[in-house]
Motif scaffolding. Structure first.
Motif, PDB file in Angstrom:
ATOM      1  N   ARG A  96       7.151  16.547   4.299  1.00 18.75           N
ATOM      2  CA  ARG A  96       5.932  15.785   4.532  1.00 18.75           C
ATOM      3  C   ARG A  96       5.444  15.255   3.186  1.00 18.75           C
ATOM      4  N   VAL A  97       5.688  13.960   2.925  1.00 16.58           N
ATOM      5  CA  VAL A  97       5.298  13.357   1.649  1.00 16.58           C
ATOM      6  C   VAL A  97       3.838  12.939   1.685  1.00 16.58           C
ATOM      7  N   ALA A  98       3.272  12.833   2.913  1.00 15.23           N
ATOM      8  CA  ALA A  98       1.845  12.520   3.036  1.00 15.23           C
ATOM      9  C   ALA A  98       1.379  13.092   4.364  1.00 15.23           C
ATOM     10  N   THR A  99       0.184  13.673   4.388  1.00 11.46           N
ATOM     11  CA  THR A  99      -0.303  14.281   5.623  1.00 11.46           C
ATOM     12  C   THR A  99      -1.812  14.411   5.579  1.00 11.46           C
ATOM     13  N   SER A 100      -2.409  14.379   6.761  1.00  9.44           N
ATOM     14  CA  SER A 100      -3.839  14.651   6.873  1.00  9.44           C
ATOM     15  C   SER A 100      -4.096  16.118   7.176  1.00  9.44           C
ATOM     16  N   LEU A 101      -3.035  16.907   7.411  1.00  7.01           N
ATOM     17  CA  LEU A 101      -3.156  18.336   7.683  1.00  7.01           C
ATOM     18  C   LEU A 101      -3.078  19.121   6.386  1.00  7.01           C
ATOM     19  N   PRO A 102      -3.579  20.322   6.367  1.00  5.00           N
ATOM     20  CA  PRO A 102      -3.411  21.171   5.177  1.00  5.00           C
ATOM     21  C   PRO A 102      -1.938  21.566   5.038  1.00  5.00           C
ATOM     22  N   ALA A 103      -1.193  20.849   4.209  1.00  9.81           N
ATOM     23  CA  ALA A 103       0.254  21.013   4.128  1.00  9.81           C
ATOM     24  C   ALA A 103       0.656  22.421   3.733  1.00  9.81           C
ATOM     25  N   SER A 104      -0.152  23.104   2.960  1.00 13.02           N
ATOM     26  CA  SER A 104       0.237  24.440   2.504  1.00 13.02           C
ATOM     27  C   SER A 104       0.224  25.461   3.627  1.00 13.02           C
ATOM     28  N   ILE A 143       0.859  -1.181   0.000  1.00 13.69           N
ATOM     29  CA  ILE A 143       0.000   0.000   0.000  1.00 13.69           C
ATOM     30  C   ILE A 143       0.890   1.224   0.000  1.00 13.69           C
ATOM     31  N   LEU A 144       0.397   2.295  -0.554  1.00  9.73           N
ATOM     32  CA  LEU A 144       1.118   3.563  -0.564  1.00  9.73           C
ATOM     33  C   LEU A 144       0.766   4.349   0.692  1.00  9.73           C
ATOM     34  N   LEU A 145       1.814   4.854   1.359  1.00  4.60           N
ATOM     35  CA  LEU A 145       1.590   5.701   2.532  1.00  4.60           C
ATOM     36  C   LEU A 145       1.442   7.135   2.036  1.00  4.60           C
ATOM     37  N   ASP A 146       0.274   7.426   1.461  1.00  2.13           N
ATOM     38  CA  ASP A 146       0.032   8.728   0.855  1.00  2.13           C
ATOM     39  C   ASP A 146      -0.960   9.514   1.706  1.00  2.13           C
ATOM     40  N   ASP A 147      -1.484  10.604   1.159  1.00  2.11           N
ATOM     41  CA  ASP A 147      -2.421  11.435   1.911  1.00  2.11           C
ATOM     42  C   ASP A 147      -3.650  10.647   2.335  1.00  2.11           C
ATOM     43  N   ALA A 148      -4.130   9.760   1.425  1.00  2.00           N
ATOM     44  CA  ALA A 148      -5.312   8.978   1.766  1.00  2.00           C
ATOM     45  C   ALA A 148      -5.039   8.076   2.975  1.00  2.00           C
ATOM     46  N   PHE A 149      -3.851   7.468   2.963  1.00  2.00           N
ATOM     47  CA  PHE A 149      -3.493   6.622   4.102  1.00  2.00           C
ATOM     48  C   PHE A 149      -3.367   7.452   5.379  1.00  2.00           C
ATOM     49  N   ALA A 150      -2.791   8.660   5.266  1.00  2.00           N
ATOM     50  CA  ALA A 150      -2.665   9.543   6.431  1.00  2.00           C
ATOM     51  C   ALA A 150      -4.039   9.934   6.956  1.00  2.00           C
ATOM     52  N   ARG A 151      -4.970  10.248   6.073  1.00  5.58           N
ATOM     53  CA  ARG A 151      -6.317  10.590   6.533  1.00  5.58           C
ATOM     54  C   ARG A 151      -6.990   9.388   7.188  1.00  5.58           C
ATOM     55  N   GLU A 194      -8.859   7.009  12.281  1.00  7.79           N
ATOM     56  CA  GLU A 194      -8.827   5.919  13.250  1.00  7.79           C
ATOM     57  C   GLU A 194      -8.368   6.386  14.641  1.00  7.79           C
ATOM     58  N   THR A 195      -7.412   7.317  14.689  1.00  2.00           N
ATOM     59  CA  THR A 195      -6.806   7.725  15.967  1.00  2.00           C
ATOM     60  C   THR A 195      -7.351   9.032  16.514  1.00  2.00           C
ATOM     61  N   GLY A 196      -7.900   9.896  15.658  1.00  3.88           N
ATOM     62  CA  GLY A 196      -8.333  11.211  16.114  1.00  3.88           C
ATOM     63  C   GLY A 196      -7.203  12.217  16.189  1.00  3.88           C
ATOM     64  N   PHE A 197      -6.039  11.906  15.642  1.00  4.01           N
ATOM     65  CA  PHE A 197      -4.881  12.794  15.642  1.00  4.01           C
ATOM     66  C   PHE A 197      -4.481  13.094  14.205  1.00  4.01           C
ATOM     67  N   GLY A 198      -3.848  14.255  14.007  1.00  5.72           N
ATOM     68  CA  GLY A 198      -3.269  14.550  12.711  1.00  5.72           C
ATOM     69  C   GLY A 198      -2.107  13.621  12.429  1.00  5.72           C
ATOM     70  N   GLN A 199      -1.968  13.151  11.167  1.00  7.33           N
ATOM     71  CA  GLN A 199      -0.958  12.179  10.803  1.00  7.33           C
ATOM     72  C   GLN A 199      -0.184  12.683   9.583  1.00  7.33           C
ATOM     73  N   SER A 200       1.148  12.484   9.631  1.00  2.00           N
ATOM     74  CA  SER A 200       1.993  12.884   8.501  1.00  2.00           C
ATOM     75  C   SER A 200       3.119  11.887   8.361  1.00  2.00           C
ATOM     76  N   ILE A 201       3.543  11.656   7.092  1.00  2.00           N
ATOM     77  CA  ILE A 201       4.716  10.853   6.795  1.00  2.00           C
ATOM     78  C   ILE A 201       5.816  11.822   6.381  1.00  2.00           C
ATOM     79  N   VAL A 202       6.952  11.793   7.112  1.00  2.00           N
ATOM     80  CA  VAL A 202       8.044  12.739   6.882  1.00  2.00           C
ATOM     81  C   VAL A 202       9.241  11.969   6.365  1.00  2.00           C
ATOM     82  N   MET A 203       9.726  12.400   5.159  1.00  2.00           N
ATOM     83  CA  MET A 203      10.947  11.825   4.594  1.00  2.00           C
ATOM     84  C   MET A 203      11.883  12.968   4.228  1.00  2.00           C
ATOM     85  N   GLU A 204      13.100  12.887   4.763  1.00  2.00           N
ATOM     86  CA  GLU A 204      14.124  13.908   4.487  1.00  2.00           C
ATOM     87  C   GLU A 204      13.571  15.314   4.760  1.00  2.00           C
ATOM     88  N   ASP A 205      12.925  15.438   5.967  1.00  2.00           N
ATOM     89  CA  ASP A 205      12.370  16.708   6.442  1.00  2.00           C
ATOM     90  C   ASP A 205      11.274  17.255   5.532  1.00  2.00           C
TER      91      ASP A 205
END
Length: 719
Positions: free
Chosen positions: A200-208, A174-182, A187-198
């Protein structure tokens, strides 16, 4: 004068009001700041604890996803249709089957390879590794996509169900993308983000809108992982980052769990505002009420101020006015009035006491006690306090016999007729329980004011002088006895030899000569101890060190004490190394030490009881022990046993010696740099031990051998 008093009252009023307000403000701040910090710490602790819970929940979901992928890979590898299509090699049918299967199982990645690892289906995911384990894989390293991404993949071997042959490999992921972060956020009730090399390659927060990230500090309440604070637009978040590792344990990405804390910050601001408002309100109320109270309080102070000024000028006759209220001022005025009265009386008494004390000082020079007609102490000098141990304050007003308590069997001091100029020695007990002898002189004096006559007792402590006199008499009596006894035996033996020499048998002559030798040895030991004791007391005691044979020292001591041991039918058991060391010591003095210890052991042991002498080499010291079978020494008397003129009764009640032997032993051993002591034996009796240092001495092999000196004489006397 009135203007000065008013100014003083106004100054006091201002100071009291200022102090009152300052105390209120300081108290409010002192309680407010810790309260705010407690609230802040409590809210922060709860927030970070909540973030930590979110992190654990997120990691648990990732572990569950890993398990799902592993099960999915195994399930796919065992599907009969997939195995049949691989055996037939129908690529078109295989590709269609996989597309339909992937749509039904919610997989982003599905790759099938043949047994050689060549991809048969999977499109752009054909370059993914196919090790049989669940791993995080950075897609930027294997694809040419412009965006950095992360995937969670798992592979499984496809084995033929019937033959067991390897048909190929299947890889799912599976891809750990924005959909996976959402999905994680839901499931947890917390904001989720995948961070690679500083990034955020995927996030449930408004990245902009993420504008700021900072470390959260070093607080003890931070959760495990890297804690940060985050700004997303105008919203604040507490975040914690957990590493995602590859199979080799290297970090390839991090998952960030974020908790919005805007409500927390608003609660802190409300708490701070409430505390500040409460402090200001309390200060305002306190200032107003304090000003009114102080104004009312200072009104009666004018009269007190005037009265105090009159007292300071020496006017002790005019009474101080006492107001009815307030109670504090009334108490102060009453205390000031009592102080005026007491001061007036004290000054009057002081003038009389000064003349009385001058008379006493001219009369006596040591401890002074005055007693009224009822036998109670009215004055107690510093010398009396020093001699008796009673503090002056505790002795005043007490009965004379209660302070100068009579010793046991002595007549109370109050019953002795002490006329002027008569000195008597009186036995008393001091406050610490020490018996003392006082030389008391009594006199009757009349106070300068013509009051009741009192008895003056002047005394000095005679305890030490009396003890020295008793010790001198004791010493002379005992030394005379110690000389007379062996001299009498020596005279009797020599007289018998001279008169009956021809009629005596060889054994009888030998017995008389033994008696002579015992008497001479006893006299020699007594004289040696007397000489050594006098040298020690005069400060002229010294030793002459030289290389000495320990075996020879022990042999000399045994030889000198053999007559005493034979006389009491006692065996001497000697335990020593086969090759005793050569020691740097004074052999004569050490022989004297062993003679004293062996003689004491023989004297205080029952007739026929053995005496033991053991010699051991312990590391860097030599240890010698003389043990007896006597009655033992009470623990309370062990500490004073090595002092001069201290002795104990023997087993048969006889007193031996003048109490110098053990003090000489202690001086000789300590002059050699050693130590001496005594301890009780479990089987009964006492063990006197001494240790000597062996620095620079040659120590031979220390295999212990035993020698027993056995007495064959049948004499069984104990005197």
């Amino acid at each position: 004068m009135t203007g000065v008093v008013r100014s003083a009252v106004r100054s006091l009023s201002r100071r009291v009001v200022a102090a009152f307000v300052g105390t209120i403000v300081v108290t409010a701040v002192a309680f407010g700041i810790p309260a705010y910090h407690l609230i802040h710490a409590g809210l922060g602790h709860q927030a970070w604890a909540h973030v930590a819970d979110g992190g654990r929940a997120t990691l648990a979901l990732l572990d569950a996803e890993k398990g799902r992928l592993s099960d999915m890979a195994a399930l796919t590898a065992h599907r009969p249709t997939l195995q049949r299509l691989l055996r037939e090699g129908d690529a078109a049918a295989l590709d269609g089957y996989l597309r339909a299967f992937q749509a039904n199982v919610d997989l982003d990645i599905l790759v099938v390879r043949d047994a050689s690892g060549e991809a048969l289906a999977g499109g752009r995911w054909a370059d993914l590794p196919f090790e049989e384990e669940t791993v995080f894989y950075p897609l930027s390293r294997s694809t040419s996509g412009p965006a950095l991404a992360l995937a969670l993949i798992d592979s499984h071997a496809i084995n033929d169900v019937e033959s067991g042959d390897l048909l190929g490999y299947v890889t799912v992921g599976i891809l750990l993308d924005d959909a996976f972060a959402r999905h994680l956020a839901d499931e947890t009730g917390f904001g989720q983000s995948i961070v690679m090399e500083d990034q955020r390659v995927a996030t449930s927060l408004p990245a902009s809108q993420v504008v700021e990230t900072a470390a959260a500090g070093q607080a003890e309440t931070l959760p495990p992982g890297e804690a940060r604070t985050l700004k997303v637009g105008r919203n604040a978040y507490y975040t914690v980052l957990h590493p995602l590792l590859d199979p080799q344990g290297h970090e390839i990405a991090r998952i960030e769990v974020a908790l919005p804390v805007d409500d927390l910050l608003r609660a802190e601001r409300r708490a701070l505002a409430g505390l500040a408002l409460a402090a200001l309100l309390i200060a305002a109320i306190g200032s107003t009420s304090g000003g009114l109270y102080v104004r009312q309080l200072t009104a009666p102070l004018r009269q007190l101020t005037l009265a105090a000024r009159n007292i300071s000028r020496g006017d002790l006759i005019t009474p101080v006015p006492v107001p009815r209220e307030p109670d504090e001022i009334a108490t102060l005025a009453q205390a000031l009035e009592e102080s005026r009265v007491n001061t007036f009386r004290a000054l009057d008494d002081l003038s009389q006491a000064r003349a009385w004390l001058d008379t006493l000082i001219q009369s006596v020079a040591e401890g002074i006690v005055t007693v009224d007609q009822e036998g109670r102490i009215t004055s107690f000098s510093q010398g009396a306090a020093r001699i008796t141990g009673w503090p002056r304050e505790a002795a005043l007003g007490q009965p004379l016999d209660g302070v100068l308590r009579p010793a046991e069997g002595a007549e109370p001091l109050s019953k002795k007729a002490l006329s002027s100029g008569t000195m008597r020695q009186v036995g008393v007990v001091t406050a610490g329980g020490r018996p003392a002898t006082l030389a008391v002189t009594g006199a009757r004096l009349k106070p300068p004011d013509g009051g009741t006559r009192q008895t003056v007792l002047v005394f000095r402590d005679m305890t030490e002088e009396e003890a020295i006199g008793r010790l001198r008499a004791y010493f002379l009596a005992n030394i005379s006895h110690e000389f007379r006894t062996p001299l009498s035996a020596l005279h009797a033996s020599v007289e018998l030899l001279m008169e009956e020499m021809g009629a005596l048998s060889r054994a009888e002559v030998w017995e008389l000569l033994n008696s002579v030798q015992r008497s001479v040895a006893g006299l020699q030991a007594l004289i040696d101890n007397l000489l050594e004791s006098s040298r020690i007391e005069a400060g002229r005691f010294s030793i002459r060190r030289r290389p000495s044979d320990l075996n020879a020292i022990i042999a000399d001591a045994v030889h000198m004490t053999r007559p005493l041991l034979e006389r009491r039918c006692q065996e001497l058991a000697v335990s020593e190394p086969p090759h005793p060391p050569t020691i740097d010591a004074d052999p004569t003095r050490l022989t004297q030490v062993l003679v004293n210890l062996l003689s004491n052991a023989s004297k205080y042991s029952p007739v026929g009881a053995p005496v033991e002498l053991s010699v051991e080499v312990e590391d860097d010291r030599l240890r010698m022990v003389v043990a007896d079978r006597g009655p033992g020494i009470p623990p309370a008397e062990q500490s004073s046993l090595f002092q001069r003129f201290v002795r104990l009764d023997a087993q048969d009640g006889t007193q031996y010696g003048v109490g110098l032997g053990l003090s000489v032993v202690k001086a000789i051993v300590e002059e050699h740099g050693g130590k001496v002591g005594v301890e009780a034996r479990p089987e009964g009796g006492s063990a006197f031990w001494l240790t000597l240092p062996l620095e620079g001495m040659v120590v031979q092999e220390t295999v212990v051998q035993e020698t027993v000196v056995k007495v064959t004489d049948d004499e069984n006397t104990d005197s």
